[in-house]
Scaffold this active site. Structure first.
Site, PDB file in Angstrom:
ATOM      1  N   GLY A 525       0.831  -1.198   0.000  1.00 15.31           N
ATOM      2  CA  GLY A 525       0.000   0.000   0.000  1.00 15.31           C
ATOM      3  C   GLY A 525       0.860   1.240   0.000  1.00 15.31           C
ATOM      4  N   GLY A 527       0.455   5.745   0.624  1.00 12.81           N
ATOM      5  CA  GLY A 527      -0.457   6.856   0.917  1.00 12.81           C
ATOM      6  C   GLY A 527       0.337   8.109   1.172  1.00 12.81           C
ATOM      7  N   GLY A 528      -0.317   9.093   1.750  1.00 13.60           N
ATOM      8  CA  GLY A 528       0.323  10.372   1.988  1.00 13.60           C
ATOM      9  C   GLY A 528       1.571  10.234   2.837  1.00 13.60           C
ATOM     10  N   PHE A 529       1.542   9.349   3.756  1.00 15.21           N
ATOM     11  CA  PHE A 529       2.653   9.185   4.690  1.00 15.21           C
ATOM     12  C   PHE A 529       3.839   8.507   4.023  1.00 15.21           C
ATOM     13  CE2 PHE A 529       4.908   6.722   7.888  1.00 15.21           C
ATOM     14  CZ  PHE A 529       5.099   7.633   8.900  1.00 15.21           C
ATOM     15  N   GLY A 530       3.579   7.585   3.128  1.00 12.25           N
ATOM     16  CA  GLY A 530       4.651   6.846   2.493  1.00 12.25           C
ATOM     17  C   GLY A 530       4.172   5.482   2.056  1.00 12.25           C
ATOM     18  N   VAL A 532       3.754   1.176   2.427  1.00 12.75           N
ATOM     19  CA  VAL A 532       3.597   0.118   3.417  1.00 12.75           C
ATOM     20  C   VAL A 532       4.039  -1.203   2.786  1.00 12.75           C
ATOM     21  CG1 VAL A 532       2.005  -1.066   4.964  1.00 12.75           C
ATOM     22  CG2 VAL A 532       1.620   1.333   4.405  1.00 12.75           C
ATOM     23  N   LYS A 547       5.629   0.375   7.718  1.00 13.01           N
ATOM     24  CA  LYS A 547       5.255   1.623   7.074  1.00 13.01           C
ATOM     25  C   LYS A 547       6.474   2.533   7.032  1.00 13.01           C
ATOM     26  CE  LYS A 547       1.712   4.831   8.453  1.00 13.01           C
ATOM     27  NZ  LYS A 547       0.379   4.918   9.023  1.00 13.01           N
ATOM     28  N   ASP A 645      -9.344  11.185  12.386  1.00 17.57           N
ATOM     29  CA  ASP A 645      -9.286  10.770  10.989  1.00 17.57           C
ATOM     30  C   ASP A 645      -9.949   9.404  10.806  1.00 17.57           C
ATOM     31  OD1 ASP A 645      -8.774  11.223   8.356  1.00 17.57           O
ATOM     32  OD2 ASP A 645      -6.639  10.720   8.436  1.00 17.57           O
TER      33      ASP A 645
END
Ligand SMILES: *[C@@H]1O[C@H](CO)[C@@H](O)[C@H](O)[C@H]1NC(C)=O
Ligand SMILES: *[C@@H]1O[C@H](CO)[C@@H](O)[C@H](O)[C@H]1NC(C)=O
Ligand SMILES: *[C@@H]1O[C@H](CO)[C@@H](O)[C@H](O)[C@H]1NC(C)=O
Ligand SMILES: *[C@@H]1O[C@H](CO)[C@@H](O)[C@H](O)[C@H]1NC(C)=O
Ligand SMILES: *[C@@H]1O[C@H](CO)[C@@H](O)[C@H](O)[C@H]1NC(C)=O
Ligand SMILES: *[C@@H]1O[C@H](CO)[C@@H](O)[C@H](O)[C@H]1NC(C)=O
Ligand SMILES: *[C@@H]1O[C@H](CO)[C@@H](O)[C@H](O)[C@H]1NC(C)=O
Ligand SMILES: *[C@@H]1O[C@H](CO)[C@@H](O)[C@H](O)[C@H]1NC(C)=O
Length: 836
Positions: A525, A527-530, A532, A547, A645
């Site tokens: 996966g 996402g915004g964070f980085g 996974v 992650k 969130d």
């Protein structure tokens, strides 16, 4: 002839027995006394979540006429936490001895004391050390409500005692334990509820109870007072006081007491007709306690089960005798005969029952039975320790299946004979918190044993082993406690986290090994964070989710820190577990348990052809789990936590479809201020009040949960593109307009095969709409949402009927076209589950 006389005699005895107990048609008990006082309050007849009318003690005859000079009625300071108004928001403060007098019938009584340690009128609650006595027994002595609330991580709690009243008066005396000017005592609520004779104590011809590990027996007569420390509906939902069998006892879920060891499986048969007996009369415990159980996994005849114990740990006070009552009922349709399932019961590592056979004891499937044991717990200096309960299949009796299970448990502290006291020592501030955290360290030895045992079977049972080993790895990881020098702005929180942190610091080398140097085949996966990755520290037998923050992301640092600070201290079945982290080489990496079934978002919106649709019951279960996780965040922890969130992509599903809330990067803990300058969250889920007025509260999470509930029902995304390409359709508004136009049925996900029971649907939609109320104050608190979702589940499973009572919780939710379904309709009765 003799036999006839004899059975006639028994029949008369039975009638006599019945006469002593007032029983309602459904078998539940009708208490002679049912006194509920809200201390320091003058409101009368306030209907509390438990369905009873609570009275303010200011207007009650139970306080002495000079009450005003001897005590003070006070109000708790306003708080953002969801604390029930009655009885917790008022209290009575005592600076000297103060006696409540109750006129009652003779016999055993429950005395329940409600405490909410808060700063009342400038008093420092850490100075409240109280003593309470009743009927010549010391119930509490030098008791600090605030130290106990800290230890159990609860904002408010109940202490439940049982004393026998011989005359017609029960006197309950509160006093400060010290004679100094700033010493004081307090209480928020008092219950005095009568109970059937000999429900927990012995009658004249009952056999004495075994003292486990001592080859002796113990008699428990009416000269013993008791304190209930734990009462659990094992493998099932919490049963609130209202749904008890007339005595207003609360039955908690056993989840936090079994965490850490192999937790077995939850097994239930809600259509089981439970048959009661003299040993367990219908009023002794609700049928739902017997209809749910926790057992070992039944696969392959249970051969794997020989390698481990089903283990629960219960925090208790040392230096007392304990009465342990175990409830059993065989609800598995395959088990109908004796010797099919036989297991050993251990209490505190001593054999309590070598070969226990539930069918053998109860005579038939569905028979409710309970068994009592007495355990002696010697004194240790810390005062607190754990009582262990282990179940293990008994191989010697050659049963058909290797299994063991439990349906319910009650644990009582018994008063000492000498000083007639039940008072324990306060938990010290340095003790590991109970019950969420205490378990992990202690189970390590046992688990190694499982590891070896399973290793031998590895060739035969690779899949099962993955599951087992995964748990082991989790435990092993948690044992190593370390902390790296993160720079965060709240030093005291770091100190605290250091003390109780359960997560590991990994080296970059370990992480690279685990992810094959962040190989893209392992990418699951981004996402915004980085990104996974799926990784493994054991060379492929057990997997974790890793992650890795995008080094470009500036905002990442504080979210990374927040996530570690919060998650390392939280443990809940419905929150994703953080196993460790790595911040070497300027990288920010978090390691979590792997959620085999991905996100709820995936199953609602991105389902692949080969994946089946989530069923309605399964969806309800997921929603209940999410509400539970949020309830824990909002009220279960000392400093309430707002997630900020909540959305379907942040709700992950494990291999058993248990939902776990993830992504705490935006969360706020213990914030005193209401105003945030920093509006964060996701479009479609964001609380309009937070967005417009920058007002942040738990109710923002409730709003987001409302959107999730609608998404689950409709399988439509929170925001979708309308017919005009640039028109965005907000799910909440769309549903609202469907409801207003009377198109209620059309909103349901067309792929849902099961029929949703009408009552369930109405309640569910009603709850979701209330969560979406414009103003936070009009939204229900998470406890109410949880309670109503549980009720919706009951309604679905029982085709619209509610067990243990005919009334619905909120009859005022009616859904017909342009109905009164305006968000903010008051719930007729409010429920906030209470832990103890
Ligand atoms: C309350 O009392 C405790 C111990 O006596 C002390 O540590 C604490 O600072 C006090 N709190 C306040 C707000 O005065
Ligand atoms: C308490 O003890 C005293 C003295 O032993 C006795 O007279 C009294 O009846 C007892 N009270 C109760 C409520 O048992
Ligand atoms: C205990 O039971 C005995 C007889 O069963 C009775 O005489 C006595 O009053 C009871 N005592 C209390 C405190 O209930
Ligand atoms: C507390 O002080 C009062 C008055 O000084 C005295 O009457 C009372 O017995 C004392 N209580 C204790 C428990 O020492
Ligand atoms: C549940 O109990 C009912 C009635 O006792 C029985 O007929 C049914 O087979 C049971 N279901 C399961 C799944 O065990
Ligand atoms: C039971 O055994 C375990 C390890 O086998 C030990 O850690 C635990 O303290 C024991 N419990 C008691 C109450 O003796
Ligand atoms: C189960 O628990 C008992 C009592 O603590 C212990 O003696 C036994 O070794 C345990 N068995 C396993 C397989 O862990
Ligand atoms: C009362 O409790 C406090 C806090 O646990 C403890 O420090 C103190 O020693 C206790 N006092 C007595 C007399 O037991």
């Amino acid at each position: 002839m003799n036999a006839i006389i004899c059975s006639g005699y028994i029949f008369i005895l039975y009638l006599l027995h019945l006469q002593q107990v007032a029983v309602a048609d459904d078998g539940s008990y009708v208490p002679t006394e049912n006194i509920v006082l809200s201390c320091g309050s003058s409101t009368s007849e306030f209907v509390q979540y438990d369905g009873r009318k609570w009275n303010g003690d200011i207007v009650s005859p139970n306080v002495p006429s000079d009450a005003d000079t001897k005590s003070q009625a006070v109000r708790a300071p306003n708080t953002l936490q969801s604390i029930p108004e009655v009885p917790y928001m008022t209290a009575r403060i005592f600076h000297s001895a103060f006696t409540y007098t109750f006129n009652v019938t003779p016999g055993p009584k429950f005395i329940r004391l409600h405490f909410y340690p808060a700063s009342y009128i400038n008093l420092n609650i850490s100075n409240a050390f109280l003593s309470v006595s009743a009927a010549n027994f010391t119930l509490l002595h030098n008791f600090s409500a605030s130290l106990n609330a800290d230890y159990f991580n609860l904002a408010y709690f109940i202490k439940e005692f049982i004393v026998h009243v011989s005359g017609s008066v029960l006197q309950l005396t509160f006093s400060p334990s010290y004679n100094s000017s700033h010493a004081f005592a307090f209480v928020n609520g008092i219950e005095v509820v009568s109970m059937p004779l000999n429900l927990y104590t012995m009658g004249g011809d009952d056999a004495p109870l075994p003292l486990v590990g001592h080859n002796k027996v113990v008699n428990i007569y009416n000269d013993t007072a008791m304190e209930n420390l734990h009462r659990l509906n094992v493998g099932g939902e919490q049963i609130p006081p209202k749904y008890d069998t007339g005595m207003f006892r609360s039955w908690d879920s056993d989840e936090v007491y079994i965490l850490g060891a192999n937790i077995g499986i939850q097994f239930s048969n809600m259509s089981m007709l439970v048959s009661y007996s003299d040993n367990a009369p219908p009023y002794s415990s609700p049928a739902d306690v017997y209809r749910t159980s926790r057992s070992m996994a039944p696969f392959l005849g249970g051969i794997v089960n020989l390698n481990y114990n089903l283990t629960w740990f219960f925090p208790i006070d040392s230096g007392f005798l304990y009465l342990v009552r175990l409830h059993f009922c065989e609800i598995d349709e395959d088990i109908t005969k004796m010797n099919q399932v036989v297991f050993t019961i251990f209490l505190n590592n001593q054999t309590a029952d070598e070969q226990f056979d539930v069918i053998g004891w109860g005579g038939k499937p569905g028979a409710a039975v309970h068994k009592d044991y007495v355990v002696m717990v010697p004194h240790v200096d810390e005062g607190k320790q754990d009582l262990w309960l282990d179940l293990h299949p008994n191989k010697d009796s050659k049963p058909m299946y290797y299994n063991s299970f439990l349906n319910g448990v009650e644990i009582f502290k018994l008063s000492n004979f000498g000083d007639k006291s039940l008072a324990g020592i306060n938990p010290s501030e340095n003790l590991v918190k109970a019950p969420h955290v205490a378990h992990f360290n202690k189970s390590s030895k046992k688990l190694k044993f499982v590891l070896i045992g399973c290793g031998l079977l590895a060739v035969v049972l690779p899949i099962l082993l993955c599951l087992l080993l995964f748990r082991l790895k989790v435990i092993k990881l948690r044992r190593v406690v370390s902390w790296c020098g993160l720079t965060v702005h709240a030093p005291d929180r770091i100190e605290k986290a250091k003390k109780s942190s359960l997560c590991t610091q990994f080296s970059m080398q370990e992480i690279k090994l685990a992810t094959n140097d962040f190989h893209e085949d392992l990418l699951i996966g981004s996402g915004g964070f980085g990104n996974v990755y799926k990784g493994s520290f054991t060379g492929g037998t057990t997997y974790v989710a890793i992650k890795r923050a995008n080094p470009m992301s500036e905002q990442g640092v504080s979210e990374f820190e927040t996530e570690i600070l919060l998650l390392s201290q939280l443990r809940h079945h419905n929150l994703v577990s953080l196993l460790g982290y790595c911040n070497e080489d300027g990288e920010m990496i978090l390691v979590y348990e792997l959620m085999a079934n991905g996100s709820l978002h995936h199953h609602l919106h991105l389902r692949q052809r080969d994946e089946s649709t989530l069923g309605w019951i399964q969806r309800l279960e997921i929603c209940i789990g999410v509400a539970r996780g949020l309830h824990y965040l909002h009220t279960g922890t000392k400093h309430r936590i707002i997630h900020r969130d909540i959305k379907t992509t942040n709700i992950l599903l494990d291999h058993n479809w248990v939902p776990k809330i993830s992504d705490f990067g935006l969360s706020k803990a213990g914030y005193p201020s209401l105003v945030t300058t920093n509006v964060k969250g996701s479009i479609g889920y964001l609380d309009p009040e937070c967005y417009e007025r920058h007002k942040l509260s738990e109710k923002s999470d409730v709003y987001s949960l409302g959107v999730v509930l609608l998404e689950v029902l409709t399988a439509r995304p929170a925001v979708s593109v309308g017919e005009d390409d640039d028109e965005h359709v907000n799910l909440a508004e769309w549903t609202m307009s469907c409801v207003e136009n009377g198109n209620v049925e059309q909103i349901v996900d067309p792929k849902l095969n099961e029929k949703i029971i009408k009552e369930c649907f109405e309640l569910y939609l009603g709850v979701a709409m209330k969560c979406l109320a414009e103003r936070g104050a009009e939204r229900p608190c998470i406890g109410e949402v949880l309670e109503n979702l549980v009720l919706a589940m009951h309604l679905q499973k029982n085709e619209g009927r509610v067990q243990n009572g005919n009334e619905r919780i909120n009859d005022n939710v009616v859904l017909q076209g342009n109905s009164d379904l305006t968000p903010g309709v008051e719930f007729s009765e409010i429920m906030t589950p209470i832990g103890r």
